[in-house]
Design a protein around this motif. Sequence first.
Motif, PDB file in Angstrom:
ATOM      1  N   TYR A 171      51.902   4.584  26.673  1.00 43.88           N
ATOM      2  CA  TYR A 171      51.144   5.507  25.825  1.00 43.88           C
ATOM      3  C   TYR A 171      49.803   5.754  26.512  1.00 43.88           C
ATOM      4  N   ALA A 172      49.500   7.025  26.832  1.00 45.19           N
ATOM      5  CA  ALA A 172      48.326   7.317  27.664  1.00 45.19           C
ATOM      6  C   ALA A 172      47.373   8.293  26.984  1.00 45.19           C
ATOM      7  N   HIS A 173      46.132   8.319  27.529  1.00 43.45           N
ATOM      8  CA  HIS A 173      45.055   9.246  27.131  1.00 43.45           C
ATOM      9  C   HIS A 173      44.486   8.949  25.733  1.00 43.45           C
ATOM     10  N   GLU A 189      44.974   5.810  18.885  1.00 45.11           N
ATOM     11  CA  GLU A 189      44.731   7.155  18.367  1.00 45.11           C
ATOM     12  C   GLU A 189      44.692   8.136  19.526  1.00 45.11           C
ATOM     13  N   VAL A 190      45.158   9.350  19.252  1.00 43.12           N
ATOM     14  CA  VAL A 190      45.221  10.387  20.279  1.00 43.12           C
ATOM     15  C   VAL A 190      43.805  10.689  20.808  1.00 43.12           C
ATOM     16  N   GLY A 191      43.749  10.916  22.126  1.00 46.96           N
ATOM     17  CA  GLY A 191      42.478  11.280  22.756  1.00 46.96           C
ATOM     18  C   GLY A 191      42.720  12.155  23.974  1.00 46.96           C
ATOM     19  N   THR A 192      41.730  12.226  24.856  1.00 43.84           N
ATOM     20  CA  THR A 192      41.852  13.046  26.070  1.00 43.84           C
ATOM     21  C   THR A 192      41.227  12.335  27.262  1.00 43.84           C
ATOM     22  N   THR A 193      41.379  10.995  27.271  1.00 39.69           N
ATOM     23  CA  THR A 193      40.814  10.195  28.370  1.00 39.69           C
ATOM     24  C   THR A 193      41.701  10.300  29.595  1.00 39.69           C
ATOM     25  N   GLY A 194      41.089  10.047  30.780  1.00 41.53           N
ATOM     26  CA  GLY A 194      41.846  10.087  32.028  1.00 41.53           C
ATOM     27  C   GLY A 194      42.077  11.501  32.513  1.00 41.53           C
ATOM     28  N   ARG A 195      43.162  11.686  33.220  1.00 42.55           N
ATOM     29  CA  ARG A 195      43.504  12.987  33.795  1.00 42.55           C
ATOM     30  C   ARG A 195      44.179  13.830  32.723  1.00 42.55           C
ATOM     31  N   SER A 196      43.394  14.547  31.947  1.00 44.30           N
ATOM     32  CA  SER A 196      43.910  15.280  30.797  1.00 44.30           C
ATOM     33  C   SER A 196      43.161  16.594  30.638  1.00 44.30           C
ATOM     34  N   THR A 197      43.869  17.621  30.192  1.00 43.06           N
ATOM     35  CA  THR A 197      43.247  18.929  29.957  1.00 43.06           C
ATOM     36  C   THR A 197      42.910  19.151  28.491  1.00 43.06           C
ATOM     37  N   GLY A 198      43.317  18.214  27.627  1.00 44.57           N
ATOM     38  CA  GLY A 198      43.054  18.353  26.192  1.00 44.57           C
ATOM     39  C   GLY A 198      43.646  17.177  25.436  1.00 44.57           C
ATOM     40  N   ALA A 199      43.315  17.093  24.164  1.00 43.90           N
ATOM     41  CA  ALA A 199      43.765  15.970  23.356  1.00 43.90           C
ATOM     42  C   ALA A 199      45.291  15.994  23.193  1.00 43.90           C
ATOM     43  N   HIS A 200      45.916  14.924  23.617  1.00 45.67           N
ATOM     44  CA  HIS A 200      47.369  14.791  23.475  1.00 45.67           C
ATOM     45  C   HIS A 200      47.775  13.346  23.790  1.00 45.67           C
ATOM     46  N   LEU A 201      49.026  13.021  23.418  1.00 44.61           N
ATOM     47  CA  LEU A 201      49.617  11.735  23.808  1.00 44.61           C
ATOM     48  C   LEU A 201      50.625  11.977  24.920  1.00 44.61           C
ATOM     49  N   HIS A 202      50.469  11.234  26.011  1.00 43.85           N
ATOM     50  CA  HIS A 202      51.477  11.239  27.075  1.00 43.85           C
ATOM     51  C   HIS A 202      52.337   9.987  26.863  1.00 43.85           C
ATOM     52  N   PHE A 203      53.631  10.201  26.627  1.00 46.84           N
ATOM     53  CA  PHE A 203      54.559   9.121  26.265  1.00 46.84           C
ATOM     54  C   PHE A 203      55.632   9.000  27.334  1.00 46.84           C
ATOM     55  N   GLU A 204      55.806   7.788  27.861  1.00 43.05           N
ATOM     56  CA  GLU A 204      56.799   7.545  28.907  1.00 43.05           C
ATOM     57  C   GLU A 204      57.735   6.416  28.502  1.00 43.05           C
TER      58      GLU A 204
END
Length: 309
Positions: free
Chosen positions: A246-248, A268-283
């Motif tokens: 779970y990222a950003h 909680e969802v955010g926009t930290t790291g390599r991100s263009t906007g608030a979202h969850l990156h899920f792998e």
Amino acid sequence: MQLIITDARLSKSRSIQLSGLRLCAVALGLSLCLMLVSAVLYHWVFLKGAREGWPVISTLVRLVVRDEVAQRERFMRENIDVMAKRLGEMQAKMMQLESLGERVSGLAGINPADIRARPGQGGVLVAGHDLSMEELQAALSDLEKVSQQRTDVMTVIESRLFEQKIKQMMVPTELPVKDVSLGSSFGWRIDPFTGRSALHTGLDFPAEVGTPILAAAGGVVVAQEYHPQYGNMIEVDHGNDLITRYAHSSRVFVKKGDLIKRGQKIAEVGTTGRSTGAHLHFEVLVQGVPQDPQKFLNAGSHLAALGKR
């Protein structure tokens, strides 16, 4: 009442005065003595006649004994019939339980032939009219053995189903963010920073900052750190070389070593790291290789749909 006793030889007389109470006491005493003597004589005559085989006494004894034996046998017969009927009902329920166990065993992934207590047999209902006590006891003993076998079978099925349930709870089939639309999917896409084709190793769920991020399955947090690419990142180990990432995140509520359960809020969802906007990156990674998380989520939706039927 007055009694006068006269002695002619001595020319004397004697009077005895009896009141009503004394008269009743005398009468009662005489009656008790008469009853006692009669009981002793009857008992002595009856026993003596029974031992020596007097015709009349022997006939009376046989009639009394035969009547008592008939009553005892009739009582035993009625009780045996009732018990046999209940035994038949129990055997019928045991057959239903066996049928149910065979159906449930399929859900547990167990071959019914491997757990059937008596292959090819379902039990026979008992007819109580000619059933003896010994036969009834033998049938009850057999039923007790079969009942114990069914209990063992159900215990195995329960254990297997519980094991499957645990495994399902450890597979990431729960949506990590509720009530949001999917953004970028898994696969090759144009990277928003470089403009070149690149492999997107997970799913993006666009959402407002602060939206709860939920664990897709139960497991153990094996990483909770800030990553240059992923920002605030959490990795959860679900066993069998299966890990979710779970990222950003903007905020994190778990730490390394925590044991978490499915659906638990972990960030909680955010926009930290390599991100263009608030979202969850899920792998989802299996043995370190990224997999398409959508396959796992689709499997969860299918199971949920089956559960509602």
